[in-house]
Design an enzyme around this catalytic site. Structure first.
Site, mmCIF file in Angstrom:
data_model
loop_
_atom_site.group_PDB
_atom_site.id
_atom_site.type_symbol
_atom_site.label_atom_id
_atom_site.label_comp_id
_atom_site.label_asym_id
_atom_site.label_seq_id
_atom_site.Cartn_x
_atom_site.Cartn_y
_atom_site.Cartn_z
ATOM 1 C CD GLN A 1 -39.574 -102.605 -15.981
ATOM 2 O OE1 GLN A 1 -40.655 -102.556 -15.418
ATOM 3 N NE2 GLN A 1 -38.726 -103.562 -15.752
ATOM 4 N NE ARG B 1 -47.194 -100.954 -12.238
ATOM 5 C CZ ARG B 1 -46.561 -101.214 -13.374
ATOM 6 N NH1 ARG B 1 -45.246 -101.238 -13.398
ATOM 7 N NH2 ARG B 1 -47.245 -101.471 -14.475
ATOM 8 C CD GLN C 1 -50.927 -100.384 -15.446
ATOM 9 O OE1 GLN C 1 -50.094 -101.000 -14.797
ATOM 10 N NE2 GLN C 1 -50.739 -99.144 -15.856
ATOM 11 C CG HIS D 1 -49.237 -105.269 -18.727
ATOM 12 N ND1 HIS D 1 -50.020 -104.488 -17.899
ATOM 13 C CD2 HIS D 1 -48.041 -104.647 -18.835
ATOM 14 C CE1 HIS D 1 -49.323 -103.423 -17.536
ATOM 15 N NE2 HIS D 1 -48.124 -103.494 -18.078
ATOM 16 C CB SER E 1 -46.833 -100.271 -18.495
ATOM 17 O OG SER E 1 -46.673 -101.313 -17.561
ATOM 18 C CG LEU E 2 -43.304 -97.133 -14.457
ATOM 19 C CD1 LEU E 2 -43.456 -97.168 -12.964
ATOM 20 C CD2 LEU E 2 -41.862 -97.327 -14.860
#
Length: 293
Positions: free
Chosen positions: A9, A113, A244, A195, A88-89
């Site tokens: 992102q 998500r 995650q 996170h 991440s993503l």
């Protein structure tokens, strides 16, 4: 050895993916498929939307995923990874690119998500902050000694960490970090504490979707944010992906392990070039480039 890396992102921009759509029938087909799966015209927002429209989590995450995975697909035989990783993503993009996940399954997981994270953000006022110029252990120590919930969330490169937690705790931690000598401790314009333990409702929501999705043997290892080491076992990949959302993104450690395992060139697949910059800060001798068709 070639390592392909996929952004998360923040890398979105108006017009993203339009060149792929206009120049490849395969890309066009996948974009149309994505519109059907999502139930709205994401291609229109990607190609013509305002920065504010693109910034909505439910748009941003699938948009970046689509740009990255469709680019990898259109590259065809030029896409030959020895290893992959995603920030991440970007980890879900990497899992589609290395054939662990089918394109349609990956897109549905990304959308679920995004919605789950959005819901979690609405439950508790929370935020993130970038911390520059302090060693990791000092940042961790200050977070641990700050009242409330605040943790190290993204280990982006040496001297660049992102912390995440409830608004008050992040604010207090920023003051303490500046006092300890941080060059900057800057609140980020994000929707919530990604996170961090505050994403637990999202993790629970997404866990069921991940468990119900088929993960197959990948074409090459993935270095996941949670474990940082090469993983090829589908069950292990699935487990790491579930954790995650509440665990830190250990990007520095993942890149270091990829280099240790023989990576000589890092190729960023998707919008932006942030990850190439991070790789250079982790190891200035590494060759980096942008993926092109």
């Amino acid at each position: 050895m070639k390592a392909y890396i996929f952004p998360g992102q923040g890398a979105q921009f108006t017009g993203m993916g339009k060149d792929l759509y206009e120049n490849s029938s395969k890309a066009k087909e996948l974009f149309h498929q994505a519109n059907e799966i999502l139930g709205f015209d994401i291609t229109k927002i990607m190609f013509e939307g305002t920065p504010d429209e693109l910034k909505e989590t439910k748009v941003t995450q699938p948009a970046i995923f689509l740009h990255s995975t469709i680019l990898a697909e259109v590259m065809g035989s030029n896409f030959q990874p020895d290893m992959v990783a995603g920030h991440s993503l970007g980890e879900i993009s990497a899992l589609v690119a290395n054939r662990t996940l089918a394109f349609s399954d990956g897109l549905q997981l990304v959308y679920k998500r995004a919605l789950a994270m959005q819901h979690a953000c609405e439950l508790t006022p929370s935020t993130m902050a970038a911390v520059l110029g302090l060693e990791d252990h000092l940042v961790e120590e200050i977070c641990a000694n700050t009242p409330g919930i605040v943790v190290a969330a993204n280990y982006n490169c040496p001297g660049q960490l992102v912390i995440s937690g409830d608004v008050d705790a992040v604010g207090k931690a920023c003051e303490s970090l500046k006092e300890a000598g941080a060059r900057r401790a800057l609140i980020l314009p994000v929707g919530g504490a990604f996170h961090s333990p505050l994403m637990e409702p999202a993790r629970e929501e997404l866990a069921a979707a991940i468990e119900a999705t088929q993960f197959t043997e990948p074409a090459c290892p993935i270095y996941q944010n949670v474990s940082t080491f090469a993983v090829t076992n589908p069950s292990e990949i699935k487990e790491n992906l579930i954790f995650q959302l509440t665990a830190p993104v250990k990007w520095t450690q993942s890149i270091q392990n990829m280099i240790k395992d023989g990576a000589t060139k890092f190729i960023e697949v998707g919008p932006g070039n942030v990850l190439q910059g991070l790789v250079k800060k982790i190891d200035s001798s590494m060759e980096t480039e942008k993926a092109e068709v």
